[in-house]
Enzyme design. Sequence first.
Site, PDB file in Angstrom:
ATOM      1  N   HIS A 147      68.764  65.274  26.310  1.00 46.95           N
ATOM      2  CA  HIS A 147      69.159  63.885  26.525  1.00 46.95           C
ATOM      3  C   HIS A 147      69.856  63.664  27.860  1.00 46.95           C
ATOM      4  O   HIS A 147      69.626  62.657  28.530  1.00 46.95           O
ATOM      5  CB  HIS A 147      70.079  63.469  25.371  1.00 46.95           C
ATOM      6  CG  HIS A 147      70.401  62.017  25.332  1.00 46.95           C
ATOM      7  ND1 HIS A 147      69.435  61.038  25.180  1.00 46.95           N
ATOM      8  CD2 HIS A 147      71.599  61.352  25.411  1.00 46.95           C
ATOM      9  CE1 HIS A 147      70.015  59.846  25.152  1.00 46.95           C
ATOM     10  NE2 HIS A 147      71.319  60.013  25.310  1.00 46.95           N
ATOM     11  N   PHE A 148      70.739  64.584  28.254  1.00 47.95           N
ATOM     12  CA  PHE A 148      71.502  64.425  29.492  1.00 47.95           C
ATOM     13  C   PHE A 148      70.856  65.258  30.601  1.00 47.95           C
ATOM     14  O   PHE A 148      71.411  66.249  31.087  1.00 47.95           O
ATOM     15  CB  PHE A 148      72.970  64.801  29.273  1.00 47.95           C
ATOM     16  CG  PHE A 148      73.764  63.730  28.588  1.00 47.95           C
ATOM     17  CD1 PHE A 148      74.201  62.618  29.292  1.00 47.95           C
ATOM     18  CD2 PHE A 148      74.052  63.815  27.240  1.00 47.95           C
ATOM     19  CE1 PHE A 148      74.938  61.608  28.674  1.00 47.95           C
ATOM     20  CE2 PHE A 148      74.785  62.814  26.599  1.00 47.95           C
ATOM     21  CZ  PHE A 148      75.219  61.711  27.318  1.00 47.95           C
TER      22      PHE A 148
END
Length: 294
Positions: A267-268
């Site tokens: 996600h990051f």
Amino acid sequence: MAETCTHYRTASIDGLDVFYREAGDRSNPTLLLLHGFPSSSHMFRNLITALADDYHLVAPDHIGFGQSSMPSVNQFTYSFDRLTDITEKLIDRLGLGRFAIYIHDYGAPIGLRIASSRPERITGIITQSGNAYTEGFTPFWDRLFAHAKDRGANEDAVRDYFTPETTKWQYTHGVPADRLDRIAPETWLLDQAGLDRKGNDAIQLQLFWDYQFNLDGYPKFQEYFRVHQPPLLVTWGRNDEIFGAAGAEAFKRDLPDGEFHLLDTGHFALETHGDEIAGHIRDFLGRQEGLIRE
């Protein structure tokens, strides 16, 4: 030599402090960086440094996040419409005319409201797990959408998303073993400190509930894509278990000329693939602004 250091500033918007990071020469093309849950403009710290030589970068903290004001749910309407309103007023306060947007997670419905309302201002869209299609929703969202239908039915399950274990997981899931050591541990510790502030749980629960109304805006966002064909760069973690890779691929329906990069991460993605993403952005924006380096 152009100034590239980051400045940490605050603007008063509707009586609230809106913190933002700013770097680069204001005469250069502007990139507005819009963060997601549960983070802040801190997620863009390295990207800002990487691009400040050729670009003007502005990264605000949304109300209730980071260093911006955190009024209670009784003092402020925590909705994505209201967060958009605050962001638009900051844009006007800073005198940003035309700019590209970088959207991540919560930053997507905010940025795409801005873009679809004033398409003439947008020079490009960069999306990193910034959803605009229902295909992007994974099982992570099941309890959130159930909570939206009945706020009291599964609140304890939703509160699991505020725990240190889940916050760390958001940074580490989907990341190959040989890239885990690229993630600075202060990222999830800083995010968790924000979540742990008194009253912040009520704020996040309200935004979780309000998220359902972002989907009502998807037809408008998609029409904006089809009609205006904004330049698009996708830099998305293919292993993201929050906004799945299908959400990235869905942009091809309306923006077939976009540039797509599905990265081997979660996600990051900026934490593990920051250099690659900065390179893609420099090439992408360079083509829009005529800043291609020899």
